[in-house]
Design a protein around this motif. Structure first.
Motif, short mmCIF file in Angstrom:
data_model
loop_
_atom_site.label_atom_id
_atom_site.label_comp_id
_atom_site.label_asym_id
_atom_site.label_seq_id
_atom_site.Cartn_x
_atom_site.Cartn_y
_atom_site.Cartn_z
N ALA A 1 33.50 46.78 60.42
CA ALA A 1 32.43 45.89 60.54
C ALA A 1 32.02 45.61 58.98
O ALA A 1 31.77 44.17 58.65
CB ALA A 1 31.12 46.63 61.14
N VAL A 2 31.92 46.31 58.17
CA VAL A 2 31.91 46.13 56.69
C VAL A 2 32.94 44.92 56.24
O VAL A 2 32.65 43.94 55.41
CB VAL A 2 31.89 47.37 55.91
CG1 VAL A 2 31.71 46.76 54.23
CG2 VAL A 2 30.59 48.23 56.28
N PHE A 3 34.17 45.37 56.44
CA PHE A 3 35.48 44.39 56.09
C PHE A 3 35.05 43.07 56.66
O PHE A 3 35.41 41.97 55.91
CB PHE A 3 36.56 44.82 56.81
CG PHE A 3 37.86 43.96 56.63
CD1 PHE A 3 38.41 43.81 55.07
CD2 PHE A 3 38.23 43.27 57.69
CE1 PHE A 3 39.27 42.69 55.12
CE2 PHE A 3 39.28 42.40 57.61
CZ PHE A 3 39.68 42.11 56.16
N THR A 4 34.57 42.74 58.02
CA THR A 4 34.42 41.58 58.47
C THR A 4 33.25 40.89 57.62
O THR A 4 33.31 39.64 57.53
CB THR A 4 33.93 41.69 60.07
OG1 THR A 4 35.01 42.49 60.77
CG2 THR A 4 33.93 40.34 60.61
N ILE A 5 32.13 41.65 57.32
CA ILE A 5 31.20 40.96 56.55
C ILE A 5 31.60 40.43 55.38
O ILE A 5 31.33 39.34 54.92
CB ILE A 5 29.92 41.90 56.40
CG1 ILE A 5 29.37 42.29 57.77
CG2 ILE A 5 28.86 41.38 55.35
CD1 ILE A 5 28.27 43.34 57.80
N PRO A 43 35.40 60.16 52.62
CA PRO A 43 34.56 59.61 51.98
C PRO A 43 32.81 60.00 52.59
O PRO A 43 31.93 59.74 51.66
CB PRO A 43 34.80 58.00 52.34
CG PRO A 43 36.23 58.14 52.44
CD PRO A 43 36.30 59.55 53.15
N MET A 44 32.91 60.19 53.93
CA MET A 44 31.57 60.33 54.37
C MET A 44 31.00 61.40 53.47
O MET A 44 29.66 61.79 53.70
CB MET A 44 31.50 60.83 55.76
CG MET A 44 31.97 59.70 56.55
SD MET A 44 30.80 58.34 56.26
CE MET A 44 31.84 56.98 57.32
N GLU A 45 31.38 62.32 53.06
CA GLU A 45 30.87 63.74 52.30
C GLU A 45 30.57 63.39 50.69
O GLU A 45 30.06 63.98 50.06
CB GLU A 45 31.79 64.69 52.25
CG GLU A 45 32.02 65.08 53.75
CD GLU A 45 33.22 66.23 53.78
OE1 GLU A 45 33.66 66.73 52.79
OE2 GLU A 45 33.61 66.66 54.97
N SER A 46 30.95 62.06 50.36
CA SER A 46 30.84 61.68 48.76
C SER A 46 29.38 61.23 48.51
O SER A 46 28.42 61.25 49.57
CB SER A 46 31.80 60.42 48.53
OG SER A 46 32.96 60.78 48.96
N PHE A 56 43.17 47.03 53.59
CA PHE A 56 43.74 48.56 53.99
C PHE A 56 42.77 49.49 53.58
O PHE A 56 42.17 50.39 54.23
CB PHE A 56 45.11 48.87 53.83
CG PHE A 56 46.15 48.17 54.26
CD1 PHE A 56 46.07 47.42 55.46
CD2 PHE A 56 47.28 47.78 53.45
CE1 PHE A 56 46.86 46.73 56.01
CE2 PHE A 56 48.42 47.07 53.94
CZ PHE A 56 48.17 46.45 55.09
N TYR A 57 42.33 49.40 52.32
CA TYR A 57 41.60 50.35 51.43
C TYR A 57 40.11 50.33 52.18
O TYR A 57 39.46 51.32 52.39
CB TYR A 57 41.64 50.34 49.94
CG TYR A 57 40.70 51.29 49.24
CD1 TYR A 57 41.32 52.60 49.31
CD2 TYR A 57 39.47 51.18 48.98
CE1 TYR A 57 40.18 53.57 48.73
CE2 TYR A 57 38.67 51.86 48.10
CZ TYR A 57 39.07 53.04 47.98
OH TYR A 57 38.45 54.23 47.40
N THR A 58 39.68 49.05 52.07
CA THR A 58 38.39 48.81 52.67
C THR A 58 38.09 49.53 54.05
O THR A 58 36.86 49.89 54.49
CB THR A 58 38.06 47.28 52.61
OG1 THR A 58 38.15 46.79 51.33
CG2 THR A 58 36.59 47.03 53.12
N ILE A 59 39.16 48.98 55.12
CA ILE A 59 38.86 49.45 56.47
C ILE A 59 38.94 50.94 56.50
O ILE A 59 38.28 51.51 57.27
CB ILE A 59 39.90 48.67 57.39
CG1 ILE A 59 39.51 47.30 57.37
CG2 ILE A 59 39.95 49.40 58.60
CD1 ILE A 59 40.66 46.51 58.17
N LYS A 69 32.37 52.42 45.51
CA LYS A 69 33.52 51.85 46.16
C LYS A 69 33.34 50.68 46.92
O LYS A 69 34.27 49.91 46.95
CB LYS A 69 33.90 53.18 47.24
CG LYS A 69 34.69 54.39 46.38
CD LYS A 69 34.86 55.53 47.74
CE LYS A 69 35.73 56.69 46.97
NZ LYS A 69 36.04 57.49 48.05
N LEU A 70 32.28 50.62 47.66
CA LEU A 70 32.13 49.34 48.26
C LEU A 70 31.99 48.11 47.28
O LEU A 70 32.68 47.22 47.77
CB LEU A 70 30.44 49.46 48.98
CG LEU A 70 30.19 48.15 49.57
CD1 LEU A 70 31.04 47.77 50.75
CD2 LEU A 70 28.85 48.37 50.59
#
Length: 450
Positions: A383-387, A118-121, A374-377, A129-130
């Motif tokens: 960190a994003v998942f926790t928010i 995903p970093m290359e997307s 699972f997909y979000t993490i 996605k977010l």
């Protein structure tokens, strides 16, 4: 929620000890209750409906499956079945008792590999996605929370002449959640490429048992405490964790951690104390509810620790979800059949079609929510998942108050706001510290801790 929902990443060594202080902390924050606590009569028509009695009956049902299984495992190990076994049952016994592969690196290797692509997307694709993850998590767990409170605290079949009846068997709801999660995880594993499984299957049973008990405690607690109180209490676990970490493990913390913990403590106290004068059943907090909530925290913490240990084998989170749910279905089905509760719950569903819809939708939201976790993490990290999940907790309290009429004073609302501001500050400060530590050259002094 079969595989544990990783809202917090806490040290494993002292986790179980730390959470034992939680009940005492919550009791200290509560105003004195009436000298004689009276549980509503509707909740305790018979002795069999008392939560402690039901807990031991359920535990006895699980033991009737666990004990023979334990004896079989010990028998195969003593007989060195892995070397001497033969026949058609050998592959099954080997997989269940011994496993088929040595331990591998930690699960971070899998998550890093999953997050490299995903970093290359493109930025637009990442934003989409977010949003997809955030909306999926919010819809799944907000709906789940609203339905959970509806099923456990309201009656079905009420008319002008009949008061209706409440559904009382929390274990059946746990079974419904697990059977659907087992199906979803099984289909996902069958349709997608997964790592070769190597963990002995019986090891999932420990996490499964603690997961069942934590879910049962969570459902039962809603009979005695309000849903906003339950959510806020679970959000403030950081307080006893830090206290025990300092006293028992001699851990050091940064100044911002003490500040945010103090803010959380103030916010929880404001909420609980402001709710005390209101004796409406929707806001009353009882000792039984606190005991059940403490049980939820203790069992949930064991689940996380055991799952972390299992992840040292090469497996995906969905494989973990499948393995845990296999035993969850076995335990709950066996216990329900032994008690005759499965038939009674099926009759309740036949009498009240509305309950059937709620129970099925509750299970669907739970299973889909785990997949979104699972997909979000894997895509954006913890960190994003926790928010996202912290926002979900705030929205859950708001929805519960709006839909079910929980009375929250201005002071109580400010207390809730203080708690969630402190949680967001913790996430922000932790991310800044991680970025700063990456930029520091080797040998530079770290941030001062006390």
């Amino acid at each position: 929620m079969a595989a544990r929902q990783p809202e917090e990443q806490l040290p494993q060594v002292t986790w179980d000890i730390q959470n034992k202080l939680y009940l005492a902390v919550m009791l200290a924050a509560l105003p004195p209750m009436a000298a004689s606590e009276a549980v509503p009569a509707a909740l305790q028509d018979t002795w069999g409906d008392f939560w402690l009695f039901r807990f031991f009956i359920n535990a006895a049902g699980y033991a009737s499956i666990l004990v023979p299984g334990y004896l079989l495992i010990q028998y195969f190990k003593r007989k060195n079945y892995l070397e001497t076994g033969r026949g058609i049952c050998f592959p099954v016994i080997k997989s269940c008792v011994f496993g088929s592969e040595a331990k591998s690196a930690h699960q971070d290797d899998i998550s890093l590999a999953a997050r490299s692509e995903p970093m290359e997307s493109s930025t637009a694709r990442q934003v989409f996605k977010l949003l997809f993850c955030a909306v999926g998590l919010q819809v799944s767990y907000l709906t789940w929370g609203v339905l959970q409170e509806r099923v456990m605290t309201r009656t079905y079949g009420a008319t002008e002449t009949e008061p209706g009846e409440k559904f009382k068997d929390s274990q059946f709801l746990v079974f419904m959640n697990r059977i659907l999660a087992f199906t979803v995880a099984g289909l996902y594993c069958a349709l997608t490429k997964q790592p070769r499984h190597g963990a002995p299957m019986y090891k999932y049973s420990f996490a499964s048992l603690s997961n069942i008990l934590s879910s049962w405690c969570q459902y039962e607690a809603l009979k005695y405490i309000s849903f906003p109180t339950q959510v806020l209490a679970k959000a403030s676990k950081v307080i006893p964790v830090m206290l025990m970490g300092k006293l028992v493990s001699r851990k050091s913390y940064e100044y911002w951690e003490y500040l945010t913990a103090a803010l959380i403590s103030v916010g929880v106290s404001m909420f609980l104390l402001s709710s005390a004068p209101n004796k409406h059943l929707s806001t009353v907090t009882t000792f039984s509810g606190l005991v059940l909530l403490a049980g939820y925290i203790v069992f949930d913490s064991f689940t996380s620790n055991w799952q972390d240990a299992l992840f040292t084998y090469k497996m995906s989170p969905v494989q973990m979800m499948f393995g845990v749910n296999v035993f969850s279905c076995l335990f709950t089905m066996g216990s329900l059949l032994e008690q005759g509760a499965l038939v009674e719950s099926a009759r309740f569903m036949a009498r009240h079609s509305e309950f059937t819809v709620h129970a099925v939708l509750l299970s669907v939201c739970s299973a889909c929510g785990q997949l979104f976790i699972f997909y979000t993490i894997s895509q954006f990290g913890a960190a994003v998942f926790t928010i996202i999940m912290t926002l979900r907790q705030a929205f859950a309290i708001l929805l519960s108050c709006l839909i079910y009429g929980h009375a929250v004073t201005v002071v109580g609302g400010l207390g809730v706001a203080v708690v969630f501001v402190a949680l967001f500050l913790r996430v922000y400060a932790r991310s800044r510290v991680k970025k700063r530590s990456k930029k520091l050259p080797p040998g530079d002094a770290p941030i001062q801790k006390v």
